[in-house]
Structures are given as structure tokens and as C-alpha cells.
Design an enzyme around this catalytic site. Sequence first.
Site, PDB file in Angstrom:
ATOM      1  N   HIS A  31       0.803  -1.225   0.000  1.00 37.84           N
ATOM      2  CA  HIS A  31       0.000   0.000   0.000  1.00 37.84           C
ATOM      3  C   HIS A  31       0.841   1.283   0.000  1.00 37.84           C
ATOM      4  CE1 HIS A  31       0.139   0.167   4.419  1.00 37.84           C
ATOM      5  NE2 HIS A  31      -0.776  -0.752   4.605  1.00 37.84           N
ATOM      6  N   HIS A  85      -5.473  -9.312  13.661  1.00 33.13           N
ATOM      7  CA  HIS A  85      -5.632  -8.060  12.897  1.00 33.13           C
ATOM      8  C   HIS A  85      -6.368  -8.402  11.605  1.00 33.13           C
ATOM      9  CE1 HIS A  85      -4.737  -4.311  11.014  1.00 33.13           C
ATOM     10  NE2 HIS A  85      -3.529  -4.573  10.553  1.00 33.13           N
ATOM     11  N   GLU A  87      -6.579  -6.568   8.781  1.00 30.78           N
ATOM     12  CA  GLU A  87      -6.112  -6.087   7.480  1.00 30.78           C
ATOM     13  C   GLU A  87      -5.896  -7.316   6.580  1.00 30.78           C
ATOM     14  OE1 GLU A  87      -2.922  -3.177   7.526  1.00 30.78           O
ATOM     15  OE2 GLU A  87      -3.352  -2.659   5.444  1.00 30.78           O
ATOM     16  N   ASP A  89      -3.834  -8.506   4.563  1.00 32.69           N
ATOM     17  CA  ASP A  89      -2.576  -9.258   4.450  1.00 32.69           C
ATOM     18  C   ASP A  89      -2.498 -10.353   5.515  1.00 32.69           C
ATOM     19  OD1 ASP A  89      -2.445  -6.945   6.094  1.00 32.69           O
ATOM     20  OD2 ASP A  89      -0.263  -7.027   6.165  1.00 32.69           O
ATOM     21  N   HIS A 154      -1.839  -1.917  14.157  1.00 29.66           N
ATOM     22  CA  HIS A 154      -1.814  -0.816  13.254  1.00 29.66           C
ATOM     23  C   HIS A 154      -3.195  -0.207  12.963  1.00 29.66           C
ATOM     24  CE1 HIS A 154      -1.568  -0.636   8.517  1.00 29.66           C
ATOM     25  NE2 HIS A 154      -1.250   0.552   8.952  1.00 29.66           N
ATOM     26  N   ASP A 173       1.585  -6.852  13.349  1.00 31.19           N
ATOM     27  CA  ASP A 173       2.356  -5.828  12.613  1.00 31.19           C
ATOM     28  C   ASP A 173       3.517  -5.271  13.440  1.00 31.19           C
ATOM     29  OD1 ASP A 173       1.082  -5.828  10.159  1.00 31.19           O
ATOM     30  OD2 ASP A 173      -0.354  -4.275  10.695  1.00 31.19           O
ATOM     31  N   TYR A 199      10.135  -0.189   8.147  1.00 34.95           N
ATOM     32  CA  TYR A 199       8.771  -0.658   8.393  1.00 34.95           C
ATOM     33  C   TYR A 199       8.080   0.253   9.420  1.00 34.95           C
ATOM     34  CZ  TYR A 199       4.992  -3.830   9.633  1.00 34.95           C
ATOM     35  OH  TYR A 199       3.749  -4.373   9.868  1.00 34.95           O
ATOM     36  N   HIS A 232       5.195 -10.135   9.776  1.00 34.22           N
ATOM     37  CA  HIS A 232       5.992  -9.838   8.577  1.00 34.22           C
ATOM     38  C   HIS A 232       7.469  -9.989   8.944  1.00 34.22           C
ATOM     39  CE1 HIS A 232       2.625  -8.027   6.398  1.00 34.22           C
ATOM     40  NE2 HIS A 232       2.364  -7.275   7.435  1.00 34.22           N
TER      41      HIS A 232
HETATM   42 FE1  FEO Z   1      -1.791  -3.793   9.178  1.00 31.07          FE
HETATM   43 FE2  FEO Z   1       0.371  -6.287   8.090  1.00 31.07          FE
HETATM   44  O1  FEO Z   1      -1.250  -5.334   8.241  1.00 31.07           O
END
Ligand code: FEO
Length: 403
Positions: A31, A85, A87, A89, A154, A173, A199, A232
Site C-alpha cells: 500500500h 488483525h 487487514e 494481508d 496498526h 504488525d 517498516y 511480517h
Molecule cells: Fe496492518 Fe500487516 O497489516
Amino acid sequence: MNTKEEISGVVELSRGVYWVGAIDWNGRDFHGFTTPGGTTYNSYLVIGKKTALIDTVKAPFAEEMLGRISKIIDPSKLDYIVVNHMEPDHSGSLAELKKQTNAKIIITKKGLDILNGYFREAGSEKWDIETVKTGDQLDLGGKTLIFLEATMLHWPDSMETFLKEDRILFSNDGFGQHIATSKRYDFEVGNVLPEAAEYYANILMPFHIALLRYFKLIEEMKIEPLQIAPSHGIIWKQDLEKILAEYKAWANGEVKEKVLVIYDTMWNSTEIMAKEITEAIWATGVKVKMLNLRKNARSLIMKEMLDAAAFAVGSPTLNNGVFPTVGDFLIYTKGLRPQKKKAIAFGSYGWGGGAVKIIEQELKNTGVDVLEPGLQVRYRPSEEDLEKCREIGKRLADVAKKQ
Ligand code: FEO
């Protein structure tokens, strides 16, 4: 796609705890965050008497994750899916997973609201869902999951999960990095603090107050992990103390004796000014980086911004406004709200001018302490203009030395 038998890479973090995520080797944009090294979506499988999957992966990688889970257990036998989370991903594979299992979803209340928005079928298919809050525990039989809400780290729903017996913090995250690697641990890949900084700067920087609150919470809850396993990048073990110290410094807005000169140029006049400012800073001994906005990704510039004390922003005036790349930078920076920065604007123009004023206004709107007046020169900088550039450089260097 590989067949399930061909999928390898499952790693045991501790007895009965496995990495079963996916590697996005070719991911180059997250993004708006340029990710030249790809990324990973980490899922973790915890096996006690019952089983829990902590986070899923981005939708196109569902099969890869399911292949890895199948190396350990039949996915249909999963008892719980912890959604730290929503989101996509991390939650993107939920629908695919729900086709294979009746596992109960564990999620925050705010997460449930988002889940109902992304997965309209959850209601009609009667997904089994339980909401949790900070301090709630889930006993898997020999493995205990403790949940802590990490609101705004996040999104509003963000949560982390601590595995009590093994002292592993599944931080989603938090503490992530965008790196694609076949290795899972920090000590296997070398220093990844620069990737963690990039990051943080691009994902979590606006939420430094939430992060300070979070540190207080984990102290109160006596969460003392031996491993931090984000969703991640690599898992922190050897450098765990280092990354915690860096996060505290970033959350507190600590800066170094460092200045950035960020600019774009049309017919080289603004670049001539940028070089003069840069060399004047350099001459003082203060660390300086000159960053052309067409040659550097905005996400790399934000990484450099994280610990810079001051910066200059330069733009030619184009159609009474700023150069498009400068506009992009200003908007992106406003969203990320860097703390404790001082800045000055500069640029060139032909007739109407205007870029310097726009930069100053946008930086003020971002919360940056703007040093005025900025410097606007007509066509090519004169010797007198270059002297003013050198003065700007010295002024920024002084600011950095006083931090
Ligand atoms: Fe806020 Fe890795 O997603």
C-alpha cells in the site's frame, strides 16, 4: 503453485509451535510502501491438547499456508483461528480456511466489526466467533494464549497474543519488517534493524502514542518474551532487546545529528540549491543525505526521516504549485506525522512562484516546526542566492547539533 507435498519451510519455534506462513518473494509494493526485498505473511500454529492458528496470510497465498499446516495437522482439525488483525494481508485467507474447518475465530470486538465488513458471508454461514479483550486467556491444554489489545498498532482492531509457557509474543504488525527470506530468525539473516526501521517509519510512526501506551501495558502484564514473532519478516530472538530499545526510542521521537535535503528539480536550479545546502551541512560535520524524490522511493525517504533532526524540502514552482513528486512527499509525510522535526523550504521559480509557501503550509499542517523565511530564487540561483543556501545549511546543522 506447488503441491502440498512440495511445500517446505515449516519451522518449529518451540515444542509444538510452528511457522506455517507464506513468502511473497515478488511483492514490491505494500500500500504505497516500496518493498524491493519482498515480504512475508507469517502464520503460526500452536499445538496443545487443542490447536490454534495465529493469523492467516494474504488471500493469494492461502494454498501455501494450508500446505504448510497440512505438514503438521489436517487443517479441518483446527480448533481456533486467532485473528490478531483484520487487514487483508493477515485475514485474507479466512474464507478459504473456513471452507476447510469449523474452527472458532478469536478476535477483538473492533476486529469483529471489520470482519463483518470484509466477509459478508460470516453472518449467513454462521461462523463461530468469540470476542476477547486484554487479559483474556485461552487454554489449549498445555499451551495458554493470553490476549492483549494493541489498538492502532496498526488498526483499531490490532491485537497481540502471548504464548505463556513458551514466552513467545505473536506481535502481528508490531516489530515487523518487509523481507522475503527462506530463513525465519534474526540470527540466520544478520542485521535487519534497518528494515525494521523502514517498516516502523512507514507503518507505525503515526501511532507513537499508542505504542507508548502499549509498552506500559506489557510491563503491567509482565509480558517478557523470549521470542517476538511478528506477522511480517523474521522472528526476533538474538536481537530482541535491541528491537525493543529501538521501538522505545522511535516512539519517543529520539533523533540524531542528521539532516536530510529532500527535493525535486525541473531545470536544475532547485538541484543546484539542494547541493549547496547539502555541502554546507556536510562542512559542519553533521550527517547529511541529499534525496531526489524521483530517484528515491517515498518509503525509503521516510526511513531516513525517522531519526533525522531536521530537513529541507525543495521544489520548483510548476503551474503555481509544487512539483508532483514534492506534493506526493508532503501528503505522505502528513499522514505519517513524524515527531520533533524542524524544516525549511526552498525552491526556484520563473514568474509567479508559490512552491515555497505551499511547502511551508503543508509542513505546518504536519506538525513540523518550520524555520522561516524559506528561500525562493528566480530562474538560476545567483552567487547571493547560493550564499543564502549555505546559510540555510548551517542553520539546519545547528538545529541538528542542539538536539
Ligand atoms: Fe496492518 Fe500487516 O497489516
